[in-house]
Design a protein around this motif. Sequence first.
Motif, PDB file in Angstrom:
ATOM      1  N   UNK A  85       0.828  -1.208   0.000  1.00 25.37           N
ATOM      2  CA  UNK A  85       0.000   0.000   0.000  1.00 25.37           C
ATOM      3  C   UNK A  85       0.859   1.254   0.000  1.00 25.37           C
ATOM      4  N   UNK A  86       1.877   1.284   0.838  1.00 26.16           N
ATOM      5  CA  UNK A  86       2.726   2.483   0.979  1.00 26.16           C
ATOM      6  C   UNK A  86       4.101   2.209   0.413  1.00 26.16           C
ATOM      7  N   UNK A  87       4.444   2.752  -0.710  1.00 28.18           N
ATOM      8  CA  UNK A  87       3.746   3.799  -1.453  1.00 28.18           C
ATOM      9  C   UNK A  87       2.996   3.310  -2.689  1.00 28.18           C
ATOM     10  N   UNK A  88       3.147   2.061  -3.073  1.00 21.89           N
ATOM     11  CA  UNK A  88       2.761   1.625  -4.422  1.00 21.89           C
ATOM     12  C   UNK A  88       1.272   1.774  -4.731  1.00 21.89           C
ATOM     13  N   UNK A  89       0.408   1.161  -3.958  1.00 24.00           N
ATOM     14  CA  UNK A  89      -1.029   1.266  -4.232  1.00 24.00           C
ATOM     15  C   UNK A  89      -1.540   2.679  -3.977  1.00 24.00           C
ATOM     16  N   UNK A  90      -1.008   3.315  -2.958  1.00 27.63           N
ATOM     17  CA  UNK A  90      -1.428   4.682  -2.651  1.00 27.63           C
ATOM     18  C   UNK A  90      -1.073   5.616  -3.800  1.00 27.63           C
ATOM     19  N   UNK A  91       0.156   5.526  -4.291  1.00 29.30           N
ATOM     20  CA  UNK A  91       0.578   6.382  -5.399  1.00 29.30           C
ATOM     21  C   UNK A  91      -0.214   6.096  -6.674  1.00 29.30           C
ATOM     22  N   UNK A  92      -0.565   4.840  -6.899  1.00 31.07           N
ATOM     23  CA  UNK A  92      -1.330   4.475  -8.093  1.00 31.07           C
ATOM     24  C   UNK A  92      -2.799   4.861  -7.967  1.00 31.07           C
ATOM     25  N   UNK A  93      -3.238   5.115  -6.732  1.00 29.24           N
ATOM     26  CA  UNK A  93      -4.649   5.427  -6.521  1.00 29.24           C
ATOM     27  C   UNK A  93      -5.544   4.215  -6.708  1.00 29.24           C
ATOM     28  N   UNK A  94      -4.946   3.042  -6.639  1.00 31.59           N
ATOM     29  CA  UNK A  94      -5.702   1.822  -6.882  1.00 31.59           C
ATOM     30  C   UNK A  94      -4.999   0.636  -6.233  1.00 31.59           C
TER      31      UNK A  94
END
Length: 106
Positions: free
Chosen positions: A76-85
């Motif tokens: 989630x942090x940072x990958x999914x959060x940055x992708x918004x998905x």
Amino acid sequence: MLAHESYLECLGDIRDEKFVQATVNRTIGKYGEVHILVNNAGTASRKDLETMTLEDWDRDLNTNLKAAFLFTQACVYPHMKDAGYGRIINISSVSGLNGGVTSGDE
């Protein structure tokens, strides 16, 4: 059989924060992003309170809870959060429904 290019094999201890981070980093390196995380590992000592050791307890909780936390945080942090998905699927066993003081040994 899957072609080697279609999967990423990472052998290690999912209870180890450094292994988890390295696994997520390798995944990002190979695929560029993470859309879905499936937490599916689990253990159950199936011992009663009298015979369960602290090592048994720690192994079960660290595999069942800590590993899911570590992978979720790393994805989630940072990958999914940055992708918004992102999607996270947590799978548990039937032991959560029908476990007991001792759910084995018979």
